[in-house]
Design a protein around this motif. Structure first.
Motif, PDB file in Angstrom:
ATOM      1  N   ILE A   1       0.612   4.172  11.922  1.00 55.34           N
ATOM      2  CA  ILE A   1      -0.137   5.562  12.176  1.00 55.34           C
ATOM      3  C   ILE A   1      -1.478   5.742  10.975  1.00 55.34           C
ATOM      4  CG2 ILE A   1      -0.314   8.369  12.256  1.00 55.34           C
ATOM      5  CD1 ILE A   1       2.567   8.231  11.888  1.00 55.34           C
TER       6      ILE A   1
ATOM      7  N   ASP B   1      -8.845   4.753   0.611  1.00 52.31           N
ATOM      8  CA  ASP B   1      -8.008   3.817   1.806  1.00 52.31           C
ATOM      9  C   ASP B   1      -9.342   5.065   2.792  1.00 52.31           C
ATOM     10  OD1 ASP B   1      -8.619   1.498   2.960  1.00 52.31           O
ATOM     11  OD2 ASP B   1      -7.745   0.830   1.899  1.00 52.31           O
TER      12      ASP B   1
ATOM     13  N   ARG C   1      -9.313  -1.780   1.126  1.00 54.38           N
ATOM     14  CA  ARG C   1      -9.732  -1.893   0.347  1.00 54.38           C
ATOM     15  C   ARG C   1      -9.349  -2.795  -0.763  1.00 54.38           C
ATOM     16  NH1 ARG C   1     -11.936   4.048  -0.395  1.00 54.38           N
ATOM     17  NH2 ARG C   1     -12.841   4.882   2.034  1.00 54.38           N
TER      18      ARG C   1
ATOM     19  N   LEU D   1       2.319   4.247   3.205  1.00 52.33           N
ATOM     20  CA  LEU D   1       2.201   3.031   3.466  1.00 52.33           C
ATOM     21  C   LEU D   1       0.926   2.846   2.359  1.00 52.33           C
ATOM     22  CD1 LEU D   1       2.823   1.913   6.338  1.00 52.33           C
ATOM     23  CD2 LEU D   1       4.747   2.194   4.544  1.00 52.33           C
ATOM     24  N   VAL D   2       0.098   3.842   2.650  1.00 49.57           N
ATOM     25  CA  VAL D   2      -1.686   4.205   1.992  1.00 49.57           C
ATOM     26  C   VAL D   2      -1.509   5.127   1.419  1.00 49.57           C
ATOM     27  CG1 VAL D   2      -3.792   2.977   2.297  1.00 49.57           C
ATOM     28  CG2 VAL D   2      -2.089   1.365   2.886  1.00 49.57           C
TER      29      VAL D   2
ATOM     30  N   CYS E   1      -8.824   5.580   5.379  1.00 46.51           N
ATOM     31  CA  CYS E   1      -7.743   6.801   6.522  1.00 46.51           C
ATOM     32  C   CYS E   1      -6.057   6.152   5.453  1.00 46.51           C
ATOM     33  CB  CYS E   1      -7.032   6.109   7.558  1.00 46.51           C
ATOM     34  SG  CYS E   1      -8.155   5.840   8.720  1.00 46.51           S
ATOM     35  N   ALA E   2      -4.965   6.667   5.956  1.00 47.58           N
ATOM     36  CA  ALA E   2      -4.155   7.290   5.172  1.00 47.58           C
ATOM     37  C   ALA E   2      -3.210   5.959   6.782  1.00 47.58           C
ATOM     38  CB  ALA E   2      -3.074   8.327   4.999  1.00 47.58           C
ATOM     39  N   VAL E   3      -2.529   5.212   6.140  1.00 50.22           N
ATOM     40  CA  VAL E   3      -1.306   4.645   6.757  1.00 50.22           C
ATOM     41  C   VAL E   3      -0.033   5.421   6.547  1.00 50.22           C
ATOM     42  CG1 VAL E   3      -1.002   2.395   7.271  1.00 50.22           C
ATOM     43  CG2 VAL E   3      -3.042   2.968   6.468  1.00 50.22           C
ATOM     44  N   LEU E   4       0.753   5.706   7.654  1.00 52.15           N
ATOM     45  CA  LEU E   4       2.291   6.350   7.575  1.00 52.15           C
ATOM     46  C   LEU E   4       2.965   5.695   8.979  1.00 52.15           C
ATOM     47  CD1 LEU E   4       1.153  10.070   8.430  1.00 52.15           C
ATOM     48  CD2 LEU E   4       0.872   8.912   6.295  1.00 52.15           C
ATOM     49  N   GLY E   5       3.986   5.055   8.533  1.00 55.23           N
ATOM     50  CA  GLY E   5       5.254   4.961   9.089  1.00 55.23           C
ATOM     51  C   GLY E   5       6.124   5.692   9.789  1.00 55.23           C
ATOM     52  N   LEU E   6       6.098   5.499  11.097  1.00 59.24           N
ATOM     53  CA  LEU E   6       7.821   6.479  11.438  1.00 59.24           C
ATOM     54  C   LEU E   6       8.944   5.516  11.544  1.00 59.24           C
ATOM     55  CD1 LEU E   6       6.034   9.325  12.236  1.00 59.24           C
ATOM     56  CD2 LEU E   6       5.684   8.350  14.754  1.00 59.24           C
TER      57      LEU E   6
ATOM     58  N   VAL F   1      -4.745   8.268   9.592  1.00 57.44           N
ATOM     59  CA  VAL F   1      -4.584   9.264   9.790  1.00 57.44           C
ATOM     60  C   VAL F   1      -6.291   9.623   8.474  1.00 57.44           C
ATOM     61  CG1 VAL F   1      -4.515  12.640   9.095  1.00 57.44           C
ATOM     62  CG2 VAL F   1      -2.263  10.469   9.818  1.00 57.44           C
TER      63      VAL F   1
END
Lengths: 343, 343
Positions: free
Chosen positions: A45, B32, A153, B27-28, B34-39, A47
């Motif tokens: 995901i 950056d 980045r 995850l991030v 965006c934020a990176v989310l795992g589900l 966001v």
């Protein structure tokens, strides 16, 4: 998500009904406590959230309402593009002053929706409130990217080439033009004191001649292709200006950079069109182009998805950023953090 | 996500560093585009967004900064609870006036972070800006729920029993108390004209005696258990007030309801504690309790996760909502859309 204002509820419901229903992953939209989204298997995901505040990010006397709606969503979509992701859904929090004409909201909505439709993004929720002062919007865009494939980045390495899409400085040039006209108006006013005189000076800045400012195009297809073909090691969008955004990449990647000033693509704006000066291209923000780094082994075409790509310099080991001018003189490039115009 | 104010960047970075790192799915985070989310596999995404605007949702002279931060996040977490979901990450967009004391931001942050830690939520990003007027916050909470298991507003069926957690009206009672004191202060001021006299009347409303208003507790564990045990057919949080929130369930489920006034749990507030009147319990908002419907076949204990549960009425086929008083007289309950206090 309380929706206190009936007119706004109607407006937002209309927005969701008229928006193309994205990629069929919106399971529950507006009308429940949360939106429920499905994600393709093996995806992560994304966001991002961005304010659009009257007097900070736009002015009602400078920006048509359609442009404010378009820019509001474009900021979020550009962040998704900069990760190589695909947008899934947008959420709009909107606070409006009680005396705002309904027609403004309608035009804002059309600007936002028409960009959403173009990119298959569903408006899946948000919040509305009465604003104590001025128009306040916050856009959230949720996107997806295959597991581990987001372009961060932090991936630039010494020897990578630095590319930028499109042209730079066009958005800042529009702001400069509007500020100049404002100053002229104030001078005229203090000389003549008459509203009639004033009207003659208010020519406005044409959104057509400065489209990169009023209707920036998020580079979603370019970002997706760079990710799919694994061409970019690091990427960011130029929302704060080249000098600041390149500094972000260098900081996160622990590297430096050398730019060649003659290679930087100067935006052509106005009527007749003229190239902006180098300072605007280096430091002006809100162009929403993609700035990315490419390993020496990969070849980049001159255009991807119809967008011109320019090789503007290279990543170095030094941790500093230099620009070399046509005379071969190098100077240090300081990140001149793009400050939005103040009222 | 441009971060124009250095102090704010530092603040927000501090927030992410001090927050418990949720369920290891960020995850991030900040830093950056965006934020990176795992589900977790076989889960869906929940998204909710809520404004917190000075003068609309809080007043600096009424609410301690810690309470504003707490309430800001609590609104979003409560929406996740109302779906039976689990929060994963929060995103805070925060616009602050340039003359706001740094200490206010610090206390706001502590209020928000301490609630985030309690529920294992990571602050994974956001946006900051200078506000042209007043403090503006928008909180986004992203959560997860097993596929197809979110508890929607639309699942109530005739014959289902209606339950509410905790007590109602306590939050509105605090507002009423603060409004009354404000009126008294204004009267005193116009009589005496003296600031000295004024200070004596400004007793304030104790956050301890009105904790449901100042530090509402989102019912996340209760919501999760109701979902896991499949006890609820429909659910909503009481952010707008019982009469409005029950109307939302009835509208989305195409049903009606009959409430028994003596069964409605009246909040006990103040010192010494007194029960609020029925009107506040029926129409006062921002209690952030869970209102849910239960099929006749399921048994509900008197408490779940330490929270008292009250059976307050039943779902009917009629599409109307009635309240029966102790004399057996029924009257129609109109949704008195909870309007936040105006300045």
């Amino acid at each position: 998500m309380p929706l206190p204002e009936k007119a706004l509820i109607a407006q937002i419901r209309w927005m969701t009904q008229t928006t193309v229903r994205g990629r069929g992953r919106i399971l529950v939209g507006i009308g429940d406590d949360c939106a429920v989204l499905g994600l393709p298997p093996e995806h992560e995901i994304l966001v991002t959230t961005d304010f659009t505040l009257e007097g900070i990010h736009f002015r009602r006397d400078w920006h048509p309402a359609e442009s404010v709606g378009h820019r509001c969503l474009a900021r979020g979509l550009s962040d998704i593009a900069a990760m190589g992701g695909e947008p899934v859904a947008a959420f709009l929090s909107l606070a409006l002053p009680h005396d705002l004409p309904q027609s403004w909201v309608g035009r804002f909505t059309r600007g936002l929706i028409s960009l959403a439709e173009k990119h298959g993004v569903t408006l899946a929720g948000g919040d509305t409130a009465e604003s104590p002062n001025g128009i306040l919007a916050d856009i959230v865009v949720v996107g997806s990217v295959p597991k581990g494939k987001a372009i961060l980045r932090s991936g630039a390495r010494p020897g990578d080439r630095i590319y930028v899409s499109g042209e730079l400085g066009g958005s800042a040039a529009a702001l400069l033009q509007m500020q100049t006209q404002d100053t002229q108006r104030h001078r005229k006013r203090s000389h003549s004191g008459g509203a009639k005189e004033l009207a003659r000076v208010t020519t406005g800045v044409s959104p057509r001649a400065y489209s990169r400012h009023f209707y920036p195009e998020p580079r979603l297809e370019l970002g997706r292709i760079l990710r799919e073909k694994e061409l970019a090691t690091a990427m960011i969008d130029t929302s704060d200006g080249l000098s600041t955004d390149l500094a972000h990449i260098c900081q996160e990647s622990h590297v430096g950079a050398e730019l060649n000033s003659v290679l930087i693509p100067l935006a052509r704006v106005g009527k007749p069109a003229r190239a902006v000066n180098l300072d605007l291209a280096l430091n002006g923000g809100e162009d929403y182009e993609l700035l990315f780094t490419v390993p020496p082994s990969k070849r980049i075409p001159s255009k991807i998805a119809g967008v011109a790509l320019s090789h503007i310099g290279d990543i170095t080991r030094s941790r500093r950023i230099f620009v070399t001018d046509p005379q071969g003189v190098s100077y240090k490039l300081h990140p001149k953090g793009w400050e939005h115009f103040r009222r």
